[in-house]
Design an enzyme around this catalytic site. Structure first.
Site, PDB file in Angstrom:
ATOM      1  N   ILE A  34    -103.533 -10.464  31.144  1.00  0.00           N
ATOM      2  CA  ILE A  34    -104.476  -9.436  31.835  1.00  0.00           C
ATOM      3  C   ILE A  34    -105.740 -10.083  31.379  1.00  0.00           C
ATOM      4  O   ILE A  34    -106.131 -10.596  30.040  1.00  0.00           O
ATOM      5  CB  ILE A  34    -104.440  -7.948  30.889  1.00  0.00           C
ATOM      6  CG1 ILE A  34    -105.402  -6.962  31.488  1.00  0.00           C
ATOM      7  CG2 ILE A  34    -104.260  -7.902  29.663  1.00  0.00           C
ATOM      8  CD1 ILE A  34    -105.073  -5.703  31.103  1.00  0.00           C
ATOM      9  N   SER A  35    -106.941 -10.032  32.279  1.00  0.00           N
ATOM     10  CA  SER A  35    -107.959 -10.968  32.082  1.00  0.00           C
ATOM     11  C   SER A  35    -108.846  -9.981  31.067  1.00  0.00           C
ATOM     12  O   SER A  35    -108.631  -8.785  30.705  1.00  0.00           O
ATOM     13  CB  SER A  35    -108.985 -10.686  33.139  1.00  0.00           C
ATOM     14  OG  SER A  35    -108.204 -11.516  34.327  1.00  0.00           O
ATOM     15  N   GLN A  36    -109.622 -10.843  30.239  1.00  0.00           N
ATOM     16  CA  GLN A  36    -110.365 -10.274  29.143  1.00  0.00           C
ATOM     17  C   GLN A  36    -111.490  -9.184  29.649  1.00  0.00           C
ATOM     18  O   GLN A  36    -111.949  -9.541  30.958  1.00  0.00           O
ATOM     19  CB  GLN A  36    -111.405 -11.679  28.532  1.00  0.00           C
ATOM     20  CG  GLN A  36    -112.208 -11.216  27.456  1.00  0.00           C
ATOM     21  CD  GLN A  36    -112.981 -12.443  27.161  1.00  0.00           C
ATOM     22  OE1 GLN A  36    -112.406 -13.538  27.284  1.00  0.00           O
ATOM     23  NE2 GLN A  36    -113.946 -12.279  26.107  1.00  0.00           N
TER      24      GLN A  36
END
Ligand code: SAH
Length: 216
Positions: free
Chosen positions: A63-65
């Site tokens: 999951i992207s930052q």
């Protein structure tokens, strides 16, 4: 899963830290303050859901930052009812942020298991304006083109031609990280039938954009 006062408090802190890192788009900050990121993670990572960090999700993906989500979303300047194509559905968190801003989201994922899991999750969360598709996003999603905005959430070795071609014009915007190990964020604006304005922005590290669908 429940969204408690504690989660809400942690989200407030996250929004504050994103502001300090330079995110200034109030609509984007409000969306991050509203969408429960812990719903998109495995229970094991719940404690870290509001750290400004990328985290593992199913099928070896991430999951992207939150900073990256806020950065890419700010570049898109989403208006309610914008038609947005997202490549790399992953956990569905970025899609939910776009939906919270009022966009009609079309999101494509190449891992079938992840696609099915996330589609079910977004459905259970009643995000009616997110439409999930299983397929190779490097080809875009021509059946619903053109898109006001296209967002790629995986690192692309080159900009896939299909994605430029599926932008509405004039004014359609493609945000895509370009590069092999490290990527530079590119913002590409379609100015005419065959003309584009291209801006190269900050450096990021994404999981790779791969061709074709993943083997089962
Ligand atoms: N937007 C996601 C980020 C997930 S990481 C989120 O908010 O969680 C990037 C995702 O892109 C991975 O799930 C990976 O499987 C997917 N991906 C990589 N190449 C792709 C392609 N060609 N088409 C569609 N999805 C792709």
């Amino acid at each position: 899963m429940r969204d408690t006062y504690r989660h809400k408090g942690l989200r407030k802190r996250l929004v504050h830290s994103l502001r300090q890192r330079g995110i200034s788009d109030e609509a984007v900050l409000a969306a991050i303050g509203a969408v429960p990121r812990h719903f998109f993670l495995d229970k094991t990572f719940e404690e870290h859901a509001y750290d400004d960090k990328a985290l593992p999700i199913a099928h070896g993906q991430t999951i992207s930052q939150p900073f990256t989500v806020a950065y890419q979303t700010s570049l898109l300047e989403i208006k309610p009812d914008d038609r947005v194509l997202e490549i790399g559905t992953g956990s569905g968190y970025q899609a939910a942020i776009l939906a919270a801003l009022g966009a009609q989201v079309y999101s494509v994922e190449r891992q079938e298991g992840l696609y099915a899991q996330t589609k079910a999750l977004l459905g259970a969360m009643q995000w009616k304006n997110v439409h999930c598709f299983f397929g190779d996003g490097t080809a875009g999603l021509p059946q619903f083109a053109p898109y006001d905005k296209v967002l790629v959430t995986a690192g692309a070795p080159v900009v896939p031609e299909a994605l430029r071609k599926q932008l509405a014009w004039p004014g359609g915007v493609l945000v895509i990280p370009v590069g092999k190990t490290v990527q530079k964020m590119h913002k590409i604006t379609r100015t005419g039938r065959d003309t584009y304005k291209e801006e190269e922005l900050d450096a990021f590290r994404f999981v790779p954009l791969l061709e074709g669908v993943a083997p089962r």
